[in-house]
Structure formats: structure tokens, C-alpha cells
Design a protein around this motif. Structure first.
Motif, PDB file in Angstrom:
ATOM      1  N   PRO A  35     -33.266  26.443 -23.606  1.00  0.00           N
ATOM      2  CA  PRO A  35     -32.153  26.985 -24.373  1.00  0.00           C
ATOM      3  C   PRO A  35     -32.286  26.716 -25.861  1.00  0.00           C
ATOM      4  CG  PRO A  35     -31.379  25.288 -22.827  1.00  0.00           C
ATOM      5  CD  PRO A  35     -32.837  25.451 -22.637  1.00  0.00           C
ATOM      6  N   GLN A  36     -32.926  25.612 -26.277  1.00  0.00           N
ATOM      7  CA  GLN A  36     -33.058  25.323 -27.693  1.00  0.00           C
ATOM      8  C   GLN A  36     -34.006  26.307 -28.368  1.00  0.00           C
ATOM      9  OE1 GLN A  36     -34.092  21.224 -28.110  1.00  0.00           O
ATOM     10  NE2 GLN A  36     -31.952  20.574 -28.020  1.00  0.00           N
ATOM     11  N   ALA A  37     -35.013  26.755 -27.628  1.00  0.00           N
ATOM     12  CA  ALA A  37     -35.958  27.704 -28.204  1.00  0.00           C
ATOM     13  C   ALA A  37     -35.288  29.036 -28.498  1.00  0.00           C
ATOM     14  CB  ALA A  37     -37.133  27.911 -27.255  1.00  0.00           C
ATOM     15  N   GLN A  38     -34.195  29.324 -27.811  1.00  0.00           N
ATOM     16  CA  GLN A  38     -33.521  30.601 -27.978  1.00  0.00           C
ATOM     17  C   GLN A  38     -32.370  30.538 -28.971  1.00  0.00           C
ATOM     18  OE1 GLN A  38     -32.111  31.850 -24.201  1.00  0.00           O
ATOM     19  NE2 GLN A  38     -34.112  31.833 -23.258  1.00  0.00           N
ATOM     20  N   SER A  39     -32.033  29.342 -29.440  1.00  0.00           N
ATOM     21  CA  SER A  39     -30.858  29.234 -30.292  1.00  0.00           C
ATOM     22  C   SER A  39     -31.066  30.025 -31.576  1.00  0.00           C
ATOM     23  CB  SER A  39     -30.538  27.768 -30.586  1.00  0.00           C
ATOM     24  OG  SER A  39     -31.604  27.185 -31.268  1.00  0.00           O
ATOM     25  N   SER A  40     -30.062  30.771 -31.929  1.00  0.00           N
ATOM     26  CA  SER A  40     -30.149  31.614 -33.124  1.00  0.00           C
ATOM     27  C   SER A  40     -29.508  30.908 -34.298  1.00  0.00           C
ATOM     28  CB  SER A  40     -29.457  32.944 -32.861  1.00  0.00           C
ATOM     29  OG  SER A  40     -28.074  32.731 -32.709  1.00  0.00           O
ATOM     30  N   SER A  41     -29.666  31.449 -35.473  1.00  0.00           N
ATOM     31  CA  SER A  41     -29.097  30.825 -36.659  1.00  0.00           C
ATOM     32  C   SER A  41     -27.574  30.871 -36.609  1.00  0.00           C
ATOM     33  CB  SER A  41     -29.616  31.507 -37.913  1.00  0.00           C
ATOM     34  OG  SER A  41     -29.254  32.872 -37.904  1.00  0.00           O
ATOM     35  N   SER A  42     -26.978  31.881 -35.969  1.00  0.00           N
ATOM     36  CA  SER A  42     -25.520  31.946 -35.883  1.00  0.00           C
ATOM     37  C   SER A  42     -24.974  30.824 -35.011  1.00  0.00           C
ATOM     38  CB  SER A  42     -25.066  33.297 -35.335  1.00  0.00           C
ATOM     39  OG  SER A  42     -25.521  33.471 -34.016  1.00  0.00           O
ATOM     40  N   GLU A  43     -25.714  30.427 -33.965  1.00  0.00           N
ATOM     41  CA  GLU A  43     -25.283  29.302 -33.133  1.00  0.00           C
ATOM     42  C   GLU A  43     -25.338  28.022 -33.932  1.00  0.00           C
ATOM     43  OE1 GLU A  43     -26.429  28.791 -28.820  1.00  0.00           O
ATOM     44  OE2 GLU A  43     -27.787  30.392 -29.448  1.00  0.00           O
ATOM     45  N   ASN A  44     -26.406  27.833 -34.673  1.00  0.00           N
ATOM     46  CA  ASN A  44     -26.590  26.602 -35.413  1.00  0.00           C
ATOM     47  C   ASN A  44     -25.609  26.484 -36.563  1.00  0.00           C
ATOM     48  OD1 ASN A  44     -28.666  25.810 -33.744  1.00  0.00           O
ATOM     49  ND2 ASN A  44     -30.225  26.818 -34.996  1.00  0.00           N
ATOM     50  N   SER A  45     -25.135  27.619 -37.087  1.00  0.00           N
ATOM     51  CA  SER A  45     -24.201  27.565 -38.190  1.00  0.00           C
ATOM     52  C   SER A  45     -22.774  27.267 -37.720  1.00  0.00           C
ATOM     53  CB  SER A  45     -24.227  28.874 -38.971  1.00  0.00           C
ATOM     54  OG  SER A  45     -23.757  29.931 -38.155  1.00  0.00           O
ATOM     55  N   HIS A  46     -22.493  27.446 -36.438  1.00  0.00           N
ATOM     56  CA  HIS A  46     -21.175  27.128 -35.885  1.00  0.00           C
ATOM     57  C   HIS A  46     -21.028  25.613 -35.856  1.00  0.00           C
ATOM     58  CE1 HIS A  46     -17.840  26.801 -33.073  1.00  0.00           C
ATOM     59  NE2 HIS A  46     -17.560  28.051 -33.375  1.00  0.00           N
ATOM     60  N   PRO A  47     -19.989  25.054 -36.521  1.00  0.00           N
ATOM     61  CA  PRO A  47     -19.900  23.596 -36.650  1.00  0.00           C
ATOM     62  C   PRO A  47     -19.767  22.844 -35.332  1.00  0.00           C
ATOM     63  CG  PRO A  47     -17.910  24.656 -37.493  1.00  0.00           C
ATOM     64  CD  PRO A  47     -18.891  25.746 -37.182  1.00  0.00           C
ATOM     65  N   HIS A  48     -19.169  23.446 -34.315  1.00  0.00           N
ATOM     66  CA  HIS A  48     -18.969  22.739 -33.045  1.00  0.00           C
ATOM     67  C   HIS A  48     -19.738  23.373 -31.903  1.00  0.00           C
ATOM     68  CE1 HIS A  48     -15.929  20.349 -34.988  1.00  0.00           C
ATOM     69  NE2 HIS A  48     -15.328  21.439 -35.401  1.00  0.00           N
ATOM     70  N   GLY A  49     -20.638  24.284 -32.189  1.00  0.00           N
ATOM     71  CA  GLY A  49     -21.353  25.019 -31.145  1.00  0.00           C
ATOM     72  C   GLY A  49     -22.121  24.127 -30.202  1.00  0.00           C
ATOM     73  N   LYS A  50     -23.032  23.330 -30.721  1.00  0.00           N
ATOM     74  CA  LYS A  50     -23.870  22.493 -29.866  1.00  0.00           C
ATOM     75  C   LYS A  50     -23.047  21.413 -29.178  1.00  0.00           C
ATOM     76  CE  LYS A  50     -28.311  23.130 -32.083  1.00  0.00           C
ATOM     77  NZ  LYS A  50     -29.440  22.482 -32.754  1.00  0.00           N
ATOM     78  N   ALA A  51     -22.145  20.801 -29.910  1.00  0.00           N
ATOM     79  CA  ALA A  51     -21.318  19.734 -29.337  1.00  0.00           C
ATOM     80  C   ALA A  51     -20.430  20.288 -28.224  1.00  0.00           C
ATOM     81  CB  ALA A  51     -20.460  19.079 -30.415  1.00  0.00           C
ATOM     82  N   TYR A  52     -19.881  21.468 -28.458  1.00  0.00           N
ATOM     83  CA  TYR A  52     -19.021  22.091 -27.449  1.00  0.00           C
ATOM     84  C   TYR A  52     -19.812  22.415 -26.188  1.00  0.00           C
ATOM     85  CZ  TYR A  52     -16.150  25.544 -25.095  1.00  0.00           C
ATOM     86  OH  TYR A  52     -15.434  26.236 -24.155  1.00  0.00           O
ATOM     87  N   ARG A  53     -20.999  23.020 -26.376  1.00  0.00           N
ATOM     88  CA  ARG A  53     -21.830  23.363 -25.218  1.00  0.00           C
ATOM     89  C   ARG A  53     -22.280  22.111 -24.468  1.00  0.00           C
ATOM     90  NH1 ARG A  53     -23.959  26.616 -29.029  1.00  0.00           N
ATOM     91  NH2 ARG A  53     -25.895  25.430 -29.078  1.00  0.00           N
ATOM     92  N   HIS A  54     -22.592  21.068 -25.217  1.00  0.00           N
ATOM     93  CA  HIS A  54     -23.006  19.813 -24.584  1.00  0.00           C
ATOM     94  C   HIS A  54     -21.865  19.226 -23.757  1.00  0.00           C
ATOM     95  CE1 HIS A  54     -25.126  16.063 -24.001  1.00  0.00           C
ATOM     96  NE2 HIS A  54     -24.053  15.418 -24.426  1.00  0.00           N
ATOM     97  N   LYS A  55     -20.674  19.226 -24.314  1.00  0.00           N
ATOM     98  CA  LYS A  55     -19.497  18.709 -23.592  1.00  0.00           C
ATOM     99  C   LYS A  55     -19.234  19.535 -22.344  1.00  0.00           C
ATOM    100  CE  LYS A  55     -14.569  17.949 -23.978  1.00  0.00           C
ATOM    101  NZ  LYS A  55     -13.359  18.358 -24.645  1.00  0.00           N
ATOM    102  N   MET A  56     -19.309  20.861 -22.484  1.00  0.00           N
ATOM    103  CA  MET A  56     -19.068  21.739 -21.344  1.00  0.00           C
ATOM    104  C   MET A  56     -20.119  21.511 -20.257  1.00  0.00           C
ATOM    105  SD  MET A  56     -18.533  25.857 -21.358  1.00  0.00           S
ATOM    106  CE  MET A  56     -20.227  26.363 -21.223  1.00  0.00           C
ATOM    107  N   ALA A  57     -21.369  21.378 -20.649  1.00  0.00           N
ATOM    108  CA  ALA A  57     -22.442  21.149 -19.674  1.00  0.00           C
ATOM    109  C   ALA A  57     -22.251  19.800 -18.976  1.00  0.00           C
ATOM    110  CB  ALA A  57     -23.797  21.199 -20.373  1.00  0.00           C
ATOM    111  N   ARG A  58     -21.869  18.794 -19.729  1.00  0.00           N
ATOM    112  CA  ARG A  58     -21.638  17.468 -19.136  1.00  0.00           C
ATOM    113  C   ARG A  58     -20.492  17.515 -18.120  1.00  0.00           C
ATOM    114  NH1 ARG A  58     -20.499  14.757 -23.447  1.00  0.00           N
ATOM    115  NH2 ARG A  58     -18.270  14.714 -23.126  1.00  0.00           N
ATOM    116  N   GLU A  59     -19.409  18.200 -18.459  1.00  0.00           N
ATOM    117  CA  GLU A  59     -18.271  18.319 -17.544  1.00  0.00           C
ATOM    118  C   GLU A  59     -18.667  19.068 -16.270  1.00  0.00           C
ATOM    119  OE1 GLU A  59     -15.208  20.156 -19.886  1.00  0.00           O
ATOM    120  OE2 GLU A  59     -14.758  18.292 -20.961  1.00  0.00           O
ATOM    121  N   MET A  60     -19.440  20.137 -16.428  1.00  0.00           N
ATOM    122  CA  MET A  60     -19.884  20.895 -15.255  1.00  0.00           C
ATOM    123  C   MET A  60     -20.820  20.049 -14.395  1.00  0.00           C
ATOM    124  SD  MET A  60     -20.460  24.823 -16.296  1.00  0.00           S
ATOM    125  CE  MET A  60     -20.257  25.100 -18.026  1.00  0.00           C
ATOM    126  N   HIS A  61     -21.684  19.286 -15.046  1.00  0.00           N
ATOM    127  CA  HIS A  61     -22.602  18.416 -14.307  1.00  0.00           C
ATOM    128  C   HIS A  61     -21.817  17.368 -13.511  1.00  0.00           C
ATOM    129  CE1 HIS A  61     -26.101  15.958 -13.412  1.00  0.00           C
ATOM    130  NE2 HIS A  61     -25.405  14.915 -13.827  1.00  0.00           N
TER     131      HIS A  61
END
Length: 128
Positions: A35-61
Motif C-alpha cells: 500500500p505504501q508504494a501506491q500512496s499518492s501525493s494527495s494522500e500524503n498531503s492529508h494531515p491525518h490520512g496515514k494516522a487515520y488509516r493506521h488506526k482503522m487498520a489496527r481496530e479492524m485487526h
């Protein structure tokens, strides 16, 4: 008597085959593998994008882990009952255990699909 023994062995073989088949051996397609190889510049520019996805993935796990732990306990209980059952009740216990395995596998696939849809839905929200 031979027919009963043959049925018993057939059920045991089917049960064993299910136990030995890999439940989660499906490899993700290459497009989902990194998934990191596919991340676009718009995802990286979102201030909470990675943190939000990480939290969501952790909760689902964690949710999936709780489900698997619950299912494992149920299977251990049924396997113990099967192993301790008298010969005349053993086949019934094998059938119960086998049906439970099949139902759990179906439930797990449904959970995985729901998580996938949730992740894809949230992924689309961040790109709109």
C-alpha cells in the motif's frame, strides 16, 4: 459394521482435509501487496490520512483477532467433546465440529469482505 467404519473414516478424512487446508492462504493481488508504494501525493498531503488509516487498520485487526479467538475456543471445546465421546456418539460429534468449521470459515470470509469494503469506501472518501 464395515459400512459404519467406512462412513466414520470418510468423515474423519473430510474433517482432516478441512483442518489442514489453509484458511487465510490467499495472497493479495500485486496491486494490494504494497500500500505504501501506491500512496499518492494527495494522500500524503492529508494531515491525518496515514494516522487515520493506521488506526482503522489496527481496530479492524483487533476485531478480527477477537473473532478468531472466540472461534478457536469454540473449536477446542467441540474437539474435546469429540475426543471424549463414546464410539456410538463420535460421528455425531465429528459432524458438529465439521459444520462449525464450515460456518466459521463462511463467517470469516464475510468479515473480511466487509472490512475490505469499509477500507475501500474510506479510501475513496480521502480521494474525493
Amino acid at each position: 459394521m464395515k459400512m459404519k467404519k467406512l462412513k466414520y473414516l470418510s468423515c474423519c478424512f473430510a474433517f482432516g482435509s478441512l483442518l489442514l487446508s489453509p484458511v487465510f492462504a490467499q495472497n493479495p493481488p500485486e496491486s494490494q501487496a504494497d500500500p505504501q508504494a501506491q500512496s499518492s501525493s494527495s494522500e500524503n498531503s492529508h494531515p491525518h490520512g496515514k494516522a487515520y488509516r493506521h488506526k482503522m487498520a489496527r481496530e479492524m485487526h483487533e476485531k478480527m483477532q477477537r473473532l478468531m479467538d472466540k472461534q478457536d475456543e469454540e473449536l477446542k471445546k467441540l474437539a474435546n467433546e469429540m475426543n471424549k465421546a463414546p464410539k456410538d456418539q463420535k460421528l455425531d460429534k465429528v459432524v458438529t465440529l465439521l459444520n462449525t468449521l464450515v460456518n466459521q470459515r463462511i463467517q470469516m470470509h464475510e468479515e473480511m469482505k466487509a472490512m475490505h469494503h469499509k477500507m475501500m469506501g474510506n479510501h475513496k472518501e480521502h480521494h474525493e
